[in-house]
Design a protein around this motif. Structure first.
Motif, short mmCIF file in Angstrom:
data_model
loop_
_atom_site.label_atom_id
_atom_site.label_comp_id
_atom_site.label_asym_id
_atom_site.label_seq_id
_atom_site.Cartn_x
_atom_site.Cartn_y
_atom_site.Cartn_z
N THR A 149 -27.11 -71.98 16.48
CA THR A 149 -26.70 -73.38 16.44
C THR A 149 -26.30 -73.77 15.02
OG1 THR A 149 -28.12 -73.95 18.31
CG2 THR A 149 -27.41 -75.76 16.89
N ALA A 150 -27.05 -73.29 14.04
CA ALA A 150 -26.71 -73.56 12.64
C ALA A 150 -25.38 -72.91 12.26
CB ALA A 150 -27.82 -73.06 11.71
N THR A 151 -25.14 -71.67 12.69
CA THR A 151 -23.87 -71.02 12.34
C THR A 151 -22.71 -71.71 13.04
OG1 THR A 151 -24.05 -69.32 14.10
CG2 THR A 151 -25.01 -68.80 11.95
N GLN A 152 -22.94 -72.25 14.24
CA GLN A 152 -21.89 -73.01 14.92
C GLN A 152 -21.54 -74.27 14.14
OE1 GLN A 152 -20.58 -76.43 16.87
NE2 GLN A 152 -22.78 -76.16 16.93
N GLN A 153 -22.56 -74.95 13.59
CA GLN A 153 -22.33 -76.16 12.82
C GLN A 153 -21.53 -75.88 11.55
OE1 GLN A 153 -26.38 -77.43 12.28
NE2 GLN A 153 -26.48 -78.48 14.25
N LEU A 154 -21.58 -74.65 11.08
CA LEU A 154 -20.86 -74.28 9.86
C LEU A 154 -19.37 -74.06 10.10
CD1 LEU A 154 -23.55 -71.87 8.42
CD2 LEU A 154 -22.73 -73.96 7.32
N LEU A 155 -18.97 -73.96 11.35
CA LEU A 155 -17.57 -73.71 11.67
C LEU A 155 -16.78 -75.01 11.81
CD1 LEU A 155 -17.66 -70.88 14.37
CD2 LEU A 155 -16.59 -70.73 12.11
N LYS A 156 -15.55 -74.99 11.29
CA LYS A 156 -14.62 -76.07 11.57
C LYS A 156 -14.20 -75.99 13.04
CE LYS A 156 -12.56 -75.64 6.94
NZ LYS A 156 -11.32 -75.31 6.20
N SER A 157 -13.67 -77.08 13.57
CA SER A 157 -13.11 -77.04 14.92
C SER A 157 -12.01 -75.98 14.95
CB SER A 157 -12.53 -78.40 15.30
OG SER A 157 -13.56 -79.35 15.41
N GLY A 158 -12.04 -75.15 15.99
CA GLY A 158 -11.08 -74.06 16.08
C GLY A 158 -11.47 -72.85 15.27
N GLY A 159 -12.65 -72.89 14.64
CA GLY A 159 -13.11 -71.77 13.83
C GLY A 159 -13.56 -70.59 14.66
N LEU A 160 -13.73 -69.46 13.99
CA LEU A 160 -14.04 -68.19 14.64
C LEU A 160 -15.34 -67.61 14.10
CD1 LEU A 160 -13.07 -65.65 16.36
CD2 LEU A 160 -12.02 -64.85 14.22
N GLN A 161 -16.23 -67.19 14.99
CA GLN A 161 -17.43 -66.48 14.58
C GLN A 161 -17.42 -65.06 15.15
OE1 GLN A 161 -22.08 -67.28 13.98
NE2 GLN A 161 -21.44 -67.74 16.05
N ILE A 162 -17.67 -64.10 14.29
CA ILE A 162 -17.85 -62.70 14.72
C ILE A 162 -19.33 -62.39 14.58
CG2 ILE A 162 -17.13 -60.31 14.41
CD1 ILE A 162 -14.77 -62.07 14.95
N CYS A 163 -19.95 -61.98 15.68
CA CYS A 163 -21.40 -61.74 15.69
C CYS A 163 -21.68 -60.38 16.32
CB CYS A 163 -22.10 -62.85 16.48
SG CYS A 163 -23.90 -62.68 16.57
N SER A 164 -22.36 -59.52 15.58
CA SER A 164 -22.72 -58.20 16.12
C SER A 164 -24.23 -58.03 16.10
CB SER A 164 -22.04 -57.08 15.32
OG SER A 164 -22.53 -57.07 13.99
N THR A 165 -24.71 -57.20 17.00
CA THR A 165 -26.15 -56.95 17.08
C THR A 165 -26.38 -55.67 17.88
OG1 THR A 165 -28.29 -57.99 17.55
CG2 THR A 165 -26.53 -58.40 19.14
N LEU A 166 -27.61 -55.48 18.34
CA LEU A 166 -27.99 -54.29 19.10
C LEU A 166 -28.45 -54.68 20.50
CD1 LEU A 166 -29.90 -52.70 16.16
CD2 LEU A 166 -28.25 -51.39 17.49
N ASN A 167 -27.98 -53.94 21.48
CA ASN A 167 -28.39 -54.13 22.86
C ASN A 167 -29.87 -53.73 23.01
OD1 ASN A 167 -28.35 -54.54 25.63
ND2 ASN A 167 -26.47 -53.37 25.95
N ARG A 168 -30.51 -54.23 24.06
CA ARG A 168 -31.92 -53.90 24.30
C ARG A 168 -32.04 -53.12 25.61
NH1 ARG A 168 -33.50 -58.50 25.00
NH2 ARG A 168 -34.00 -58.48 27.22
#
Length: 247
Positions: A149-168
């Motif tokens: 939620t915090a990283t979403q708030q850091l984006l401008k409208s129309g912004g892009l987030q790339i998020c990687s992690t590990l499957n469980r």
């Protein structure tokens, strides 16, 4: 904006601070990231170019784009983004990582704004970015939804987030913990907590709950015969990456 409680897990921060000096040693404790980095960069640059209509063959194709590399570590992603012309802020909760990152950027002739801070603190300060790189961080935080939620708030409208992690799943336990930490000793024992790994469907749901629109996901697949990584449309069984936008 109300002050937000940090989702930083102090024990996770301490793990990476202990390894800080080795960030730029391709044969050190961050060898897996150095091996994976070309694959990560291929995905990241293609997603940014597609979202913002940029020509990757042009000089400084990301000029005019403000980018946050959250959990930047020693700057393995911040530096390539700066070379491509982006205005880069590298943020990390582990203070010990930042002197290493700053010195290496200076030696490389790159201007990168490295900060000892958190996503929540940046959001509270009203910082805004076109792009947030959120790579291999979400499995280390205390509360993934609050963090996203915090990283979403850091984006401008129309912004892009790339998020990687590990499957469980059993395969990710065998590969990321038994293989990488115990057999190959690429990482110190205890670097990862399998119970904190997140399935692709869980991450899509978390991103949606955080106010983002997931638009893509791919797997990062290691080939032990060719000793190389590749991007897969179908195999998200261990390492994977997502792209999401802010409406």
């Amino acid at each position: 904006m109300q002050a937000q409680q940090s989702t930083v897990d102090p024990s996770e921060v301490a793990k990476f601070e202990a390894m800080a000096a080795e960030w730029w040693d391709p044969n050190g404790k961050f060898k897996p990231l150095h091996m994976l980095n070309p694959c990560r960069l291929d995905y990241i640059t293609r997603q940014i170019a597609g979202e913002f209509d940029r020509d990757l063959s042009a000089p400084a194709p990301f000029a005019g784009l403000r980018l946050l590399d959250i959990g930047c570590g020693g700057g393995l992603l911040s530096e390539p983004m700066a070379r491509l012309g982006a205005d880069v802020v590298g943020a990390d909760a582990a203070a010990g990582n930042l002197p290493v990152a700053r010195v290496h950027a200076e030696q490389s002739g790159l201007a990168i704004d490295y900060r000892h801070t958190t996503a929540e603190a940046l959001a509270e300060a009203g910082e805004q970015f076109d792009i947030v790189l959120n790579m291999e961080v979400v499995e280390h935080v205390a509360e993934p939804l609050s963090y996203l939620t915090a990283t979403q708030q850091l984006l401008k409208s129309g912004g892009l987030q790339i998020c990687s992690t590990l499957n469980r799943n059993p395969k990710s336990y065998a590969m990321a913990i038994v293989g990488a930490e115990i057999v190959m000793r690429w990482l110190p024992r205890g670097t990862h907590d399998w119970s904190k790994f997140i399935t692709p469907d869980e991450l899509y749901d978390l991103l949606s709950q955080a106010g983002l629109t997931p638009v893509d996901r791919k797997g990062f697949v290691f080939n032990p015969i060719l000793w190389s990584w590749s991007i897969s449309e179908r195999d998200l069984s261990v390492n994977y990456v997502t792209a999401s936008t802010k409406p």
